[in-house]
Design a protein around this motif. Structure first.
Motif, PDB file in Angstrom:
ATOM      1  N   HIS A 289      -2.459   7.732   6.527  1.00 30.96           N
ATOM      2  CA  HIS A 289      -2.384   6.724   7.588  1.00 30.96           C
ATOM      3  C   HIS A 289      -3.615   5.826   7.621  1.00 30.96           C
ATOM      4  O   HIS A 289      -3.583   4.646   7.238  1.00 30.96           O
ATOM      5  CB  HIS A 289      -2.096   7.347   8.968  1.00 30.96           C
ATOM      6  N   TRP A 290      -4.758   6.407   8.018  1.00 32.93           N
ATOM      7  CA  TRP A 290      -5.965   5.587   8.118  1.00 32.93           C
ATOM      8  C   TRP A 290      -7.164   6.485   7.906  1.00 32.93           C
ATOM      9  O   TRP A 290      -7.289   7.514   8.571  1.00 32.93           O
ATOM     10  CB  TRP A 290      -5.998   4.888   9.491  1.00 32.93           C
TER      11      TRP A 290
ATOM     12  N   ASP B   5      -4.345  10.896   0.628  1.00 31.97           N
ATOM     13  CA  ASP B   5      -4.392   9.719  -0.234  1.00 31.97           C
ATOM     14  C   ASP B   5      -5.668   8.928   0.040  1.00 31.97           C
ATOM     15  O   ASP B   5      -6.289   9.062   1.097  1.00 31.97           O
ATOM     16  CB  ASP B   5      -3.168   8.825   0.025  1.00 31.97           C
ATOM     17  N   ASN B   6      -6.082   8.108  -0.913  1.00 33.51           N
ATOM     18  CA  ASN B   6      -7.156   7.119  -0.728  1.00 33.51           C
ATOM     19  C   ASN B   6      -8.521   7.706  -0.428  1.00 33.51           C
ATOM     20  O   ASN B   6      -9.317   7.081   0.290  1.00 33.51           O
ATOM     21  CB  ASN B   6      -6.786   6.139   0.398  1.00 33.51           C
TER      22      ASN B   6
ATOM     23  N   LEU C 102      -5.837   3.459  -7.832  1.00 32.88           N
ATOM     24  CA  LEU C 102      -5.269   2.749  -6.691  1.00 32.88           C
ATOM     25  C   LEU C 102      -3.913   2.195  -7.105  1.00 32.88           C
ATOM     26  O   LEU C 102      -3.774   1.655  -8.219  1.00 32.88           O
ATOM     27  CB  LEU C 102      -6.201   1.603  -6.294  1.00 32.88           C
ATOM     28  N   GLU C 103      -2.925   2.365  -6.254  1.00 33.65           N
ATOM     29  CA  GLU C 103      -1.553   1.989  -6.589  1.00 33.65           C
ATOM     30  C   GLU C 103      -1.456   0.609  -7.230  1.00 33.65           C
ATOM     31  O   GLU C 103      -2.022  -0.356  -6.755  1.00 33.65           O
ATOM     32  CB  GLU C 103      -0.637   2.033  -5.338  1.00 33.65           C
TER      33      GLU C 103
ATOM     34  N   MET D 283       0.794  -1.225   0.000  1.00 37.41           N
ATOM     35  CA  MET D 283       0.000   0.000   0.000  1.00 37.41           C
ATOM     36  C   MET D 283       0.838   1.294   0.000  1.00 37.41           C
ATOM     37  O   MET D 283       0.576   2.219   0.770  1.00 37.41           O
ATOM     38  CB  MET D 283      -0.989  -0.009   1.165  1.00 37.41           C
TER      39      MET D 283
ATOM     40  N   CYS E  22     -10.610   5.120  -2.527  1.00 39.95           N
ATOM     41  CA  CYS E  22     -10.386   3.713  -2.152  1.00 39.95           C
ATOM     42  C   CYS E  22      -9.194   3.602  -1.210  1.00 39.95           C
ATOM     43  O   CYS E  22      -8.087   3.919  -1.599  1.00 39.95           O
ATOM     44  CB  CYS E  22     -10.125   2.873  -3.411  1.00 39.95           C
TER      45      CYS E  22
ATOM     46  N   LYS F 278      -0.110   8.019  -8.534  1.00 45.02           N
ATOM     47  CA  LYS F 278      -0.477   9.054  -7.552  1.00 45.02           C
ATOM     48  C   LYS F 278       0.796   9.760  -7.075  1.00 45.02           C
ATOM     49  O   LYS F 278       0.801  10.948  -6.763  1.00 45.02           O
ATOM     50  CB  LYS F 278      -1.241   8.451  -6.370  1.00 45.02           C
TER      51      LYS F 278
HETATM   52  O1  LIG Z   1      -4.665   1.642   5.268  1.00 48.45           O
HETATM   53  C1  LIG Z   1      -4.122   2.351   4.396  1.00 48.45           C
HETATM   54  N1  LIG Z   1      -3.369   3.411   4.786  1.00 48.45           N
HETATM   55  C2  LIG Z   1      -2.744   4.209   3.874  1.00 48.45           C
HETATM   56  N2  LIG Z   1      -2.812   4.008   2.557  1.00 48.45           N
HETATM   57  C3  LIG Z   1      -3.537   2.937   2.092  1.00 48.45           C
HETATM   58  C4  LIG Z   1      -3.602   2.692   0.700  1.00 48.45           C
HETATM   59  O2  LIG Z   1      -2.910   3.537  -0.138  1.00 48.45           O
HETATM   60  C5  LIG Z   1      -4.346   1.624   0.209  1.00 48.45           C
HETATM   61  F1  LIG Z   1      -4.382   1.432  -1.109  1.00 48.45           F
HETATM   62  C6  LIG Z   1      -5.061   0.776   1.083  1.00 48.45           C
HETATM   63  C7  LIG Z   1      -5.854  -0.351   0.550  1.00 48.45           C
HETATM   64  C8  LIG Z   1      -5.763  -1.603   1.137  1.00 48.45           C
HETATM   65  C9  LIG Z   1      -6.497  -2.656   0.639  1.00 48.45           C
HETATM   66  C10 LIG Z   1      -7.345  -2.464  -0.466  1.00 48.45           C
HETATM   67  F2  LIG Z   1      -8.037  -3.502  -0.952  1.00 48.45           F
HETATM   68  C11 LIG Z   1      -7.454  -1.210  -1.052  1.00 48.45           C
HETATM   69  C12 LIG Z   1      -6.702  -0.142  -0.551  1.00 48.45           C
HETATM   70  C13 LIG Z   1      -4.985   0.994   2.466  1.00 48.45           C
HETATM   71  C14 LIG Z   1      -4.235   2.076   2.974  1.00 48.45           C
END
Ligand SMILES: O=c1[nH]cnc2c(O)c(F)c(-c3ccc(F)cc3)cc12
Ligand SMILES: [Mg+2]
Length: 214
Positions: free
Chosen positions: A142-143, A169-170, A198-199, A40, A173, A46
């Motif tokens: 972070h979250w 970020d995110n 998404l990355e 992640m 998603c 991004k």
């Molecule tokens: O918890 C996170 N903290 C920071 N950045 C994240 C992220 O860039 C993600 F893609 C995801 C992510 C994880 C699982 C998925 F299926 C999709 C996105 C989670 C985080």
């Protein structure tokens, strides 16, 4: 016992990246996460948007919430001019241990300072502990549950100033709807969405850039 995903990512960096070369650390992580094991990190697509925001702003004081393996700390740190500093907060000790090694491998240990602990605990102590007045740039990664609480805490602690740029970020998603509603509705912010993915995937995600109007 088995290694962890962050430990395997660190091994790829140590095996394949050139010490002291942030660009090679970034490309090794992106190649590894795209071709061997997803992780992640903000990623290359991004990350390019992150680079352009940082380069345009040329910040002296930067706060990152959520270090993970240190990928975005290296991305941001490599663009900072001499004297500029990045403070990155990481709650998870296993992530922090890997991130310290990645940041060091990139040769950015004098630019990037990693602080272990919860953002909610540390934000009220940043001024007295690190002599910080206000931040020029803040990267929230972070979250999603903590984005809104932490931006409000940063306001309360007067760590934002007219023109401080926040990049989250995110926001699609996994998504941070309460944060988006707040920054888009509040007269305190001028906010815009940078659509991306998404990355390392084709799923939609994006970054929300919000300028604090003070
Ligand atoms: O918890 C996170 N903290 C920071 N950045 C994240 C992220 O860039 C993600 F893609 C995801 C992510 C994880 C699982 C998925 F299926 C999709 C996105 C989670 C985080
Ligand atoms: Mg993220």
């Amino acid at each position: 016992t088995r290694t962890t995903r962050p430990q395997r990512l660190l091994k790829a960096v140590q095996d394949r990246a050139i010490r002291g070369n942030p660009k090679s650390v970034i490309s090794v992580i992106d190649h590894y996460c795209r071709n061997q094991e997803w992780a992640m990190n903000v990623g290359d697509e991004k990350g390019f948007i992150l680079d352009s925001v940082v380069s345009e702003l040329n910040p002296q004081t930067v706060l990152e919430l959520g270090t993970y393996c240190g990928y975005s700390a290296v991305r941001i740190g490599r663009l900072l001019h001499s004297g500029a500093r990045l403070l990155t907060l990481e709650f998870n000790p296993d992530y922090a241990a890997v991130a310290r090694e990645v940041i060091s491998w990139a040769g950015l240990e004098n630019t990037v300072q990693l602080v272990e602990g919860a953002s909610g605990d540390w934000i009220p102590r940043l001024r007295e502990h690190f002599g910080i007045h206000t931040f020029d740039f803040i990267f929230l990664d972070h979250w999603k549950e903590g984005y809104l609480a932490d931006i409000k805490l940063l306001e309360e602690c007067r760590l934002l100033r007219k023109g401080t740029v926040l990049l989250a970020d995110n926001v699609v998603c996994p998504g941070a709807p309460d944060y988006l509603e707040y920054v888009r509705k509040s007269p305190l912010y001028d906010s815009r969405y940078f659509k991306s993915h998404l990355e390392y995937t084709k799923a939609e995600d994006g970054l929300e850039k919000s300028v604090y109007l003070g």
